[in-house]
Design a protein around this motif. Structure first.
Motif, mmCIF file in Angstrom:
data_model
loop_
_atom_site.group_PDB
_atom_site.id
_atom_site.type_symbol
_atom_site.label_atom_id
_atom_site.label_comp_id
_atom_site.label_asym_id
_atom_site.label_seq_id
_atom_site.Cartn_x
_atom_site.Cartn_y
_atom_site.Cartn_z
ATOM 1 N N PRO A 9 23.446 33.079 55.583
ATOM 2 C CA PRO A 9 23.074 34.361 56.169
ATOM 3 C C PRO A 9 23.883 35.548 55.662
ATOM 4 O O PRO A 9 25.093 35.440 55.446
ATOM 5 N N LEU A 11 24.007 36.926 52.900
ATOM 6 C CA LEU A 11 24.362 36.991 51.480
ATOM 7 C C LEU A 11 23.250 37.655 50.659
ATOM 8 O O LEU A 11 23.470 38.035 49.516
ATOM 9 N N ARG A 17 26.921 44.981 51.263
ATOM 10 C CA ARG A 17 27.602 44.532 52.479
ATOM 11 C C ARG A 17 29.120 44.518 52.276
ATOM 12 O O ARG A 17 29.612 43.793 51.407
ATOM 13 N N TYR A 22 33.499 41.881 49.699
ATOM 14 C CA TYR A 22 32.641 40.988 48.905
ATOM 15 C C TYR A 22 32.316 41.526 47.511
ATOM 16 O O TYR A 22 31.658 40.833 46.725
ATOM 17 N N ASN A 73 27.333 28.175 49.789
ATOM 18 C CA ASN A 73 28.113 29.153 50.549
ATOM 19 C C ASN A 73 27.388 29.272 51.891
ATOM 20 O O ASN A 73 26.409 30.026 52.006
ATOM 21 N N ALA A 76 28.540 32.537 57.457
ATOM 22 C CA ALA A 76 29.111 32.386 58.806
ATOM 23 C C ALA A 76 28.882 30.985 59.382
ATOM 24 O O ALA A 76 29.670 30.515 60.218
ATOM 25 N N HIS A 79 31.653 28.214 59.763
ATOM 26 C CA HIS A 79 32.653 28.140 60.815
ATOM 27 C C HIS A 79 32.181 27.414 62.067
ATOM 28 O O HIS A 79 32.974 27.157 62.960
ATOM 29 N N HIS A 99 33.334 30.308 48.812
ATOM 30 C CA HIS A 99 33.433 31.547 49.583
ATOM 31 C C HIS A 99 33.915 32.640 48.651
ATOM 32 O O HIS A 99 34.913 32.458 47.932
ATOM 33 N N ILE A 100 33.202 33.734 48.674
ATOM 34 C CA ILE A 100 33.540 34.863 47.803
ATOM 35 C C ILE A 100 34.887 35.450 48.213
ATOM 36 O O ILE A 100 35.746 35.735 47.378
ATOM 37 N N ILE A 103 38.821 33.313 52.721
ATOM 38 C CA ILE A 103 38.614 33.056 54.158
ATOM 39 C C ILE A 103 39.925 32.718 54.874
ATOM 40 O O ILE A 103 40.026 32.905 56.079
ATOM 41 N N ARG A 106 41.837 36.044 56.220
ATOM 42 C CA ARG A 106 41.101 37.006 57.050
ATOM 43 C C ARG A 106 41.288 36.637 58.533
ATOM 44 O O ARG A 106 42.331 36.087 58.884
ATOM 45 N N ARG A 110 37.826 32.431 60.547
ATOM 46 C CA ARG A 110 37.236 32.163 59.223
ATOM 47 C C ARG A 110 37.981 31.073 58.452
ATOM 48 O O ARG A 110 37.474 30.529 57.483
HETATM 49 C C1 DQA Z 1 31.768 34.115 53.289
HETATM 50 C C2 DQA Z 1 32.889 34.135 54.335
HETATM 51 C C3 DQA Z 1 32.327 33.968 55.740
HETATM 52 O O1 DQA Z 1 33.373 33.994 56.695
HETATM 53 C C4 DQA Z 1 31.350 35.076 56.059
HETATM 54 O O2 DQA Z 1 30.768 34.863 57.330
HETATM 55 C C5 DQA Z 1 30.318 35.251 55.008
HETATM 56 C C6 DQA Z 1 30.690 35.140 53.602
HETATM 57 C C7 DQA Z 1 32.308 34.402 51.870
HETATM 58 O O3 DQA Z 1 31.578 34.130 50.925
HETATM 59 O O4 DQA Z 1 33.413 34.909 51.708
HETATM 60 O O5 DQA Z 1 29.175 35.594 55.300
HETATM 61 O O6 DQA Z 1 31.192 32.825 53.267
#
Ligand code: DQA
Length: 152
Positions: A9, A11, A17, A22, A73, A76, A79, A99-100, A103, A106, A110
């Motif tokens: 979701p 992405l 965003r 990101y 990826n 959210a 988690h 994960h871009i 995590i 942050r 996450r």
């Molecule tokens: C993410 C990290 C997640 O915590 C976040 O909810 C995302 C993107 C990342 O690629 O860094 O939507 O997966």
């Protein structure tokens, strides 16, 4: 060899965003980078993005018959989605979690990934390059699986 690249979701909004977290590259830039590397490695990549948990699970199930590896990826869902973790565990296709953002540096929630234990490995904090690193890792992994060990 075919690899599924599954994105969760929000992405689809990559590029606009929270660019400070990101970056400014969008999902089509990710696709372009992956396709360039894939042709170099003689691999086919199929990209998929959904904002719905069920559709992500259906894509993981399809990978069982149609792919040799998964790059995921889960965004959210990482988690808290036990359903995505179960799907990854149900199919016998190696997965790499990407994960871009970093995590682990942050918000505390996450740094918990319920999906990572169902993956062979993971990459975080490397921006969109993480997808290419994952592709190289999967290519090496599946090539090793295909090469019979020499008995010496
Ligand atoms: C993410 C990290 C997640 O915590 C976040 O909810 C995302 C993107 C990342 O690629 O860094 O939507 O997966």
């Amino acid at each position: 060899m075919r690899i599924f690249v599954i994105n969760g979701p929000n992405l689809n909004l990559l590029g606009s965003r929270q660019p400070e977290i990101y970056g400014t590259a969008d999902l089509s830039a990710v696709q372009e980078k992956l396709e360039d590397l894939a042709s170099e490695l003689d691999i086919e990549v199929q990209l998929f993005q959904s904002n719905s948990e069920g559709e992500i699970i259906d894509a993981i199930h399809r990978a069982a018959d149609e792919a040799e590896g998964i790059i995921i990826n889960p965004a959210a869902y990482t988690h808290y989605s036990i359903a995505i973790r179960d799907a990854l565990q149900a199919v016998k296709v190696p997965a790499v979690e990407v994960h871009i953002s970093s995590i682990h540096s942050r918000e505390q929630f996450r740094s918990i990934s319920v999906t990572a234990p169902a993956c062979a490995g993971g990459i975080w904090g490397m921006g969109i390059d993480g997808y290419c690193l994952a592709l190289r890792a999967l290519a090496g992994m599946t090539a090793r699986e295909r090469t019979p060990e020499t008995s010496q």
